[in-house]
Design an enzyme around this catalytic site. Structure first.
Site, PDB file in Angstrom:
ATOM      1  N   GLU A  92       0.848  -1.187   0.000  1.00 58.53           N
ATOM      2  CA  GLU A  92       0.000   0.000   0.000  1.00 58.53           C
ATOM      3  C   GLU A  92       0.892   1.249   0.000  1.00 58.53           C
ATOM      4  O   GLU A  92       1.890   1.276   0.723  1.00 58.53           O
ATOM      5  CB  GLU A  92      -0.914   0.049   1.229  1.00 58.53           C
ATOM      6  CG  GLU A  92      -1.979   1.111   1.054  1.00 58.53           C
ATOM      7  CD  GLU A  92      -2.950   1.229   2.242  1.00 58.53           C
ATOM      8  OE1 GLU A  92      -2.653   0.712   3.331  1.00 58.53           O
ATOM      9  OE2 GLU A  92      -3.988   1.846   2.047  1.00 58.53           O
ATOM     10  N   GLY A 105       3.275   2.101  10.725  1.00 59.94           N
ATOM     11  CA  GLY A 105       3.145   1.462  12.029  1.00 59.94           C
ATOM     12  C   GLY A 105       2.762   0.003  11.841  1.00 59.94           C
ATOM     13  O   GLY A 105       3.281  -0.897  12.498  1.00 59.94           O
ATOM     14  N   ASN A 157      -2.488  -6.178   5.391  1.00 62.72           N
ATOM     15  CA  ASN A 157      -2.565  -7.224   4.362  1.00 62.72           C
ATOM     16  C   ASN A 157      -3.528  -8.328   4.809  1.00 62.72           C
ATOM     17  O   ASN A 157      -3.466  -8.801   5.937  1.00 62.72           O
ATOM     18  CB  ASN A 157      -1.192  -7.848   4.135  1.00 62.72           C
ATOM     19  CG  ASN A 157      -0.106  -6.821   4.085  1.00 62.72           C
ATOM     20  OD1 ASN A 157      -0.111  -5.969   3.217  1.00 62.72           O
ATOM     21  ND2 ASN A 157       0.800  -6.861   5.051  1.00 62.72           N
ATOM     22  N   HIS A 201      -6.987  -1.632  14.977  1.00 62.21           N
ATOM     23  CA  HIS A 201      -7.082  -0.885  13.721  1.00 62.21           C
ATOM     24  C   HIS A 201      -6.922  -1.834  12.517  1.00 62.21           C
ATOM     25  O   HIS A 201      -7.766  -1.869  11.622  1.00 62.21           O
ATOM     26  CB  HIS A 201      -5.991   0.187  13.719  1.00 62.21           C
ATOM     27  CG  HIS A 201      -5.930   1.023  12.486  1.00 62.21           C
ATOM     28  ND1 HIS A 201      -6.354   2.327  12.458  1.00 62.21           N
ATOM     29  CD2 HIS A 201      -5.498   0.751  11.225  1.00 62.21           C
ATOM     30  CE1 HIS A 201      -6.184   2.823  11.248  1.00 62.21           C
ATOM     31  NE2 HIS A 201      -5.662   1.876  10.472  1.00 62.21           N
ATOM     32  N   GLU A 202      -5.854  -2.610  12.533  1.00 64.41           N
ATOM     33  CA  GLU A 202      -5.572  -3.442  11.347  1.00 64.41           C
ATOM     34  C   GLU A 202      -6.596  -4.563  11.193  1.00 64.41           C
ATOM     35  O   GLU A 202      -6.945  -4.936  10.070  1.00 64.41           O
ATOM     36  CB  GLU A 202      -4.149  -4.016  11.409  1.00 64.41           C
ATOM     37  CG  GLU A 202      -3.025  -2.989  11.582  1.00 64.41           C
ATOM     38  CD  GLU A 202      -3.064  -1.826  10.592  1.00 64.41           C
ATOM     39  OE1 GLU A 202      -3.659  -1.975   9.508  1.00 64.41           O
ATOM     40  OE2 GLU A 202      -2.512  -0.759  10.924  1.00 64.41           O
ATOM     41  N   GLU A 240      -9.240   4.516   6.311  1.00 68.16           N
ATOM     42  CA  GLU A 240      -8.402   4.913   7.444  1.00 68.16           C
ATOM     43  C   GLU A 240      -9.181   5.658   8.530  1.00 68.16           C
ATOM     44  O   GLU A 240      -8.917   5.484   9.709  1.00 68.16           O
ATOM     45  CB  GLU A 240      -7.205   5.737   6.960  1.00 68.16           C
ATOM     46  CG  GLU A 240      -6.263   4.967   6.026  1.00 68.16           C
ATOM     47  CD  GLU A 240      -5.739   3.667   6.631  1.00 68.16           C
ATOM     48  OE1 GLU A 240      -5.919   3.429   7.840  1.00 68.16           O
ATOM     49  OE2 GLU A 240      -5.159   2.873   5.868  1.00 68.16           O
TER      50      GLU A 240
HETATM   51  N1  BES Z   1      -3.031   1.034   5.823  1.00 70.04           N
HETATM   52  C1  BES Z   1      -2.207   1.595   6.817  1.00 70.04           C
HETATM   53  C2  BES Z   1      -0.746   1.400   6.564  1.00 70.04           C
HETATM   54  C3  BES Z   1      -0.147   2.408   5.626  1.00 70.04           C
HETATM   55  C4  BES Z   1       0.148   3.674   6.074  1.00 70.04           C
HETATM   56  C5  BES Z   1       0.140   2.073   4.341  1.00 70.04           C
HETATM   57  C6  BES Z   1       0.699   4.586   5.213  1.00 70.04           C
HETATM   58  C7  BES Z   1       0.687   2.980   3.466  1.00 70.04           C
HETATM   59  C8  BES Z   1       0.969   4.250   3.908  1.00 70.04           C
HETATM   60  C9  BES Z   1      -2.526   0.976   8.183  1.00 70.04           C
HETATM   61  O1  BES Z   1      -3.793   0.473   8.304  1.00 70.04           O
HETATM   62  C10 BES Z   1      -2.396   2.075   9.191  1.00 70.04           C
HETATM   63  O2  BES Z   1      -3.214   2.941   9.169  1.00 70.04           O
HETATM   64  N2  BES Z   1      -1.379   2.043  10.038  1.00 70.04           N
HETATM   65  C11 BES Z   1      -1.130   3.085  10.990  1.00 70.04           C
HETATM   66  C12 BES Z   1      -1.309   2.598  12.385  1.00 70.04           C
HETATM   67  C13 BES Z   1      -2.689   2.855  12.889  1.00 70.04           C
HETATM   68  C14 BES Z   1      -2.913   2.302  14.256  1.00 70.04           C
HETATM   69  C15 BES Z   1      -3.047   4.318  12.887  1.00 70.04           C
HETATM   70  C16 BES Z   1       0.280   3.558  10.793  1.00 70.04           C
HETATM   71  O3  BES Z   1       1.014   2.892  10.077  1.00 70.04           O
HETATM   72  O4  BES Z   1       0.639   4.597  11.336  1.00 70.04           O
HETATM   73 ZN    ZN Z   2      -5.275   1.850   8.562  1.00 72.95          ZN
END
Ligand code: BES
Ligand code: ZN
Length: 929
Positions: free
Chosen positions: A192, A328, A332, A364-365, A387
């Site tokens: 992503e 973070g 997937n 979250h995931e 998101e």
């Molecule tokens: N889908 C995102 C991961 C992501 C973030 C992919 C930026 C590509 C670019 C994942 O679901 C996500 O939001 N992760 C957060 C953590 C969450 C608890 C807020 C992150 O990576 O900060």
């Molecule tokens: Zn997310």
């Protein structure tokens, strides 16, 4: 059987024989919608001419989506990574559908070399592609065939090779140390938003869903994981050190959710009550550290199954900690990847805030497994749906699993106020934003999509009520499962379920940027209280007073001192102003707008109303979340020049009896902002004194050691208060911190995990080169990434300029994981005036390396923001702007503009209020007799 290229085919050889020939698409001018929209709609909004002059939206990059004449049905994909040479060989055998006769196939492809490609129509003869035209800028390849491919099904075969890169995107390598200390590499993926195309040629758009049959050829002593369960594992005939691992066919899914991991891991496993096999994969020897996340995950899956009333559709889910990881965590499908610090918990060495973070990230995931994976946004414009929704429901889930965290109050401090701050800028953007080019997609993984998205969903949930909200969610998931949906589709389902005008209300929040300030005045009429309520756009530089002011459909609730927790009345403000009569309110009662701080707006009360609310702060009759909200509103009004900062300082003093962690945390954060602002003046020490005075009583009450019966929030509060006191130079705290630090280092008494950050911060802030050496030593010795990060984040607190330079050099050293460099530099910039200057110089001097390291992804935006946002001199805005004009960071363009705007706002704030603040501090020290 799939035949893979032999190892002898080196990458450089392939590059020589197949030169890339860029074919540039020219852009129709009308595609540049976003720039256009911004300029026309909001150019008159700013009250600050300087800001408008300096910030202009740059041109967006040209972009066109993939043609629709050919689409994939199934990807048969076999990959053979080489963990020594850092290359991989791949074989794609995709079943595709030709919708319309063509002699070209356009796919996404980046940093991959295609060796051969052919197409075979069902039952027909194979046709070899005669040309591969790479459009590097567009990350596409056009395969040309000597004759037309006819309408119908067929098989597309492509052999290719690529590099296991070190950029934390696509198919990349992640470094770790084996038990004997030897450096080894795992091969992992992060696709992503638009990086699946770096692992295999594909139709890399979220709406082009297909099934996947994945096989991996890997060393037989390595763990190989993918989205689905293993269905076959057999020796690889050409090399007996390898095995071929075959995974079950996935459901129809988007490319950005595909994942594979090859490396050395241990795991813990359990089955959720709804029969899903859950495993948490950890570094070798650390399986125990996966137990907390395992518990959270096994509780969370049935919670979501019940909430959505839709079962989790895969037979298993793995959660895995990856050493080098940019985000973070990543959702997937069936194989969720995490930074180590977002997954691993050691009962002895992890602090309370880490547990909470792990719970939130897992929540979250796992929510994405439904909301995002099962139902996927049609295009990245609707990223916020993914998101924003996950960032809201993660709190619902943690509130269910850990009610003692009082997590919803923390939502207000962490997400809601963050979103309001960003969205008050002229350079914010609407939640729904036209995006095209990958750099524009990267750019919207920001606090608007996440925190404003979550905040408006929270407001919506409150407006609809839980029962109808769930009904609508269930209808949405059932209707669009295994398909794609847009924001409107969700509104339709919620509208059907609730009978309320959801689309009309929500469009005003998601299609235009910003939010209103609600201006309230009151009048007693007999037994009733008559409220005059109006709205105008709130801007960080003051409210919008023009004629073309946008307006919102604002759900407004009202409570009174009779029962501050109970909403007495609800109205939908759908015009610039209205009058509301609240019955049966006696004259001595107060009335408050927005109980629970749920509505996404700021409030400006009349002086009399505000006056009547303030005692509720001191005597705690206002709810914690409302004490927090009131303080935060006033703080932002002060920054916008609508009230004096001195008024806010006076209000802050009313919090001396405050018992609530989150209220303190928000207050502390705002004091940090103010302290940073005043670091540009000669009386920075005065605000340190103010902080010491404010935090001393609660510090004394809490003491250093936890008491029996204390819980999670007490631990968080103690850490916060001691850290604040220590940093502000509170002598007794400094002395005790030094004593405990010494015992810790000498191994006499190990610091409890919750005390480490505040103690490290305190001793560093007031420390010398020996302290820094000791911290570097502790960093080296630390076995857990959490401990390394804890140290990295506070190193910047060191004061001496030469030591600050050592910290900056350390940030780019091998000792710091690539994703963590950002927080080390950010820590330096956020600690002092000198640190900010030094960090900015360091970023400029090392720009090439930093930009190259993150390949312009979202980490570069974070780095820029952390480094320059705190400047408070006009000329720095010009300097920052000019630097980024000659040093392009496409994914950070908007961030740069936001930072420039913030710098000018800081400068204006300082000019406006500095003198009054100074006088106030003088008066506090020597009150007039
Ligand atoms: N889908 C995102 C991961 C992501 C973030 C992919 C930026 C590509 C670019 C994942 O679901 C996500 O939001 N992760 C957060 C953590 C969450 C608890 C807020 C992150 O990576 O900060
Ligand atoms: Zn997310």
């Amino acid at each position: 059987m799939l035949l893979l290229l032999s190892r002898q085919v080196s990458l450089s050889f392939v590059k020589q024989v197949i030169p890339r020939s860029p074919v540039l698409f020219s852009k129709p001018a009308s595609l540049n919608l976003r720039t256009f929209k911004f300029k026309v709609k909001f150019s008159t909004v700013s009250a600050n001419a300087t800001i408008q002059n300096i910030i202009t939206m740059p041109e967006r990059r040209p972009f066109v989506r993939l043609p629709t004449d050919v689409y994939p049905v199934n990807y048969g994909l076999c990959l053979k990574p080489d963990l020594i040479d850092f290359t991989f060989e791949g074989k794609l055998d995709a079943r595709i559908e030709v919708v319309q006769g063509t002699n070209q196939i356009v796919m996404n492809c980046a940093d991959i070399d295609i060796i051969t490609a052919s197409f075979a129509p069902e039952g027909g003869e194979e046709i070899s592609a005669t040309g591969f035209n790479y459009q590097n800028e567009d990350e596409k390849v056009t395969l040309s065939f000597p004759s037309a491919l006819q309408k119908g099904s067929g098989s597309l075969k492509i052999d290719f090779v690529g590099e296991l890169n070190d950029k934390m995107k696509g198919f990349y390598r992640s470094k770790y140390a084996s038990a004997s200390g030897e450096m080894r590499y795992a091969a992992v993926t992060q696709f992503e938003a638009t990086d699946a195309r770096r692992a295999f040629p594909c139709w890399d758009e979220p709406a082009i869903k297909a099934t996947f049959d994945i096989s991996l050829i890997v060393p037989k002593d390595r763990v190989a994981l993918s989205n689905m369960n293993v269905i076959d594992r057999k020796p690889y005939p050409e090399d007996d050190s390898l095995v071929e691992v075959k995974f079950a066919t996935t459901p129809i899914m988007s490319t950005y959710l595909v994942a594979f991991v090859i490396g050395e891991y241990d795991f813990v496993e359990s089955q959720s009550s709804d029969g899903i096999m859950v495993r948490v994969y950890t570094p070798v020897g650390k399986a125990e550290q996966g137990k907390f996340a395992l518990e959270v995950a096994t509780k969370t899956l049935p919670f979501y199954k019940d909430y959505f009333n839709v079962p989790y559709p895969l037979p298993k889910i793995d959660l895995i900690a990856i050493a080098d990881f940019a985000a973070g965590a990543m959702e997937n499908w069936g194989l969720v990847t995490y930074r180590e610090t977002a997954l691993l918990i050691d009962p002895k060495n992890s602090c309370s805030s880490s547990r909470q973070w792990v719970a939130l990230v897992v929540g979250h995931e796992l929510a994405h497994q439904w909301f995002g994976n099962l139902v996927t946004m049609e295009w990245w414009t609707h990223l916020w749906l993914n998101e924003g929704f996950a960032s809201w429901i993660e709190y619902l889930c943690v509130d269910h699993c850990f009610p003692e965290y009082d997590i919803w109050t923390q939502f207000v401090s962490a997400d809601y106020t963050r979103a309001l701050d960003l969205d008050a800028l002229d350079n914010s953007h609407p939640i729904e934003v036209n995006v095209g080019h990958p750099s524009e997609v990267d750019e919207i993984f920001d606090a608007i999509s996440y925190s404003k998205g979550a905040s408006v969903i929270r407001m919506l949930h409150n407006y609809i009520g839980d029962e109808d909200f769930r009904k609508g969610m269930n209808a949405y998931l059932l209707k669009f499962q295994h398909k794609n949906a847009s924001t409107e589709d969700l509104w339709d389902c919620l509208e059907q379920a609730s009978g309320k005008p959801i689309a009309a209300v929500m469009n005003s929040w998601t299609k235009q940027m910003g939010f209103p300030i609600i201006v309230v005045d009151q009048e007693q009429q007999g037994e009733d209280r008559v409220l005059k309520i109006s709205q105008k756009k709130f801007c960080a530089s003051g409210p919008h007073n023009g004629e073309d002011c946008p307006s919102w459909m604002v759900p407004i609730s009202i409570c009174s001192s009779e029962d501050p927790a109970c909403t007495k009345m609800k109205v939908l403000l759908d015009q610039p102003e209205t009058t509301v009569t609240v019955p049966n309110i006696s004259p001595e009662q107060w009335v408050k707008i927005n109980p629970g701080t749920v509505g996404f707006y700021r409030i400006q009360y009349s002086s009399a109303m505000l006056e009547s609310l303030l005692p509720g702060v001191r005597d705690l009759t206002l709810l914690p979340v409302d004490r927090l909200g009131l303080q935060n509103d006033l703080f932002s009004l002060a920054r916008a020049g609508m009230i004096s900062t001195v008024e806010v300082l006076k209000l802050m003093e009313a919090f001396v009896n405050e018992p609530n962690y989150t209220v303190w945390s928000d207050l502390s954060c705002n004091l940090g902002v103010l302290s940073s602002l005043l670091s540009h003046t000669d009386y920075h020490e005065d605000i340190q004194e103010f902080i010491r005075d404010l935090f001393t009583p609660i510090g004394l009450k809490l003491g250093w050691d936890s008491k029996p019966g204390e819980g999670h929030l007490d631990a968080l509060l103690r850490g916060l208060v001691l850290g604040k006191l220590g940093k502000a130079g509170h002598k007794p705290t400094l002395e005790e911190a030094r004593r405990r630090f010494k015992d810790h280092v000498e191994g006499k008494q190990i610091l409890s995990a919750d005390l480490r950050s505040p103690v490290y911060l305190t001793v560093l802030k007031h420390g010398d080169s020996t302290t820094l050496d000791t911290m570097f030593k502790l960093h080296k010795q630390a076995d857990m990434q959490e401990e390394k990060n804890r140290i990295e984040r506070v190193l910047g607190a060191i004061s001496a300029p030469d030591l600050i330079q050592r910290v900056l050099t350390f940030a780019l050293s091998e000792e710091v994981r690539p994703q963590d460099t950002v927080s080390v530099i950010g820590g330096v910039a956020g600690s002092s005036k000198h640190g900010r200057k030094a960090a900015w110089k360091f970023v400029k001097d090392n720009w090439e390396e930093l930009h190259n390291r993150y390949q312009g992804g979202f980490l570069i935006s974070r780095l820029i923001k952390l480094t320059v946002d705190g400047f408070a001199v006009d000329k720095m805005a010009a300097e920052v702007k000019s630097f980024f004009e000659s040093h392009h960071a496409p994914a950070a363009e908007r961030t740069v503009q936001q930072c420039c705007e913030n710098i000018l706002l800081n400068a204006a704030w300082l000019k406006r209020d500095a003198e009054d603040i100074h006088l106030y501090f003088l008066q506090r020290k020597a009150p007039p007799v």
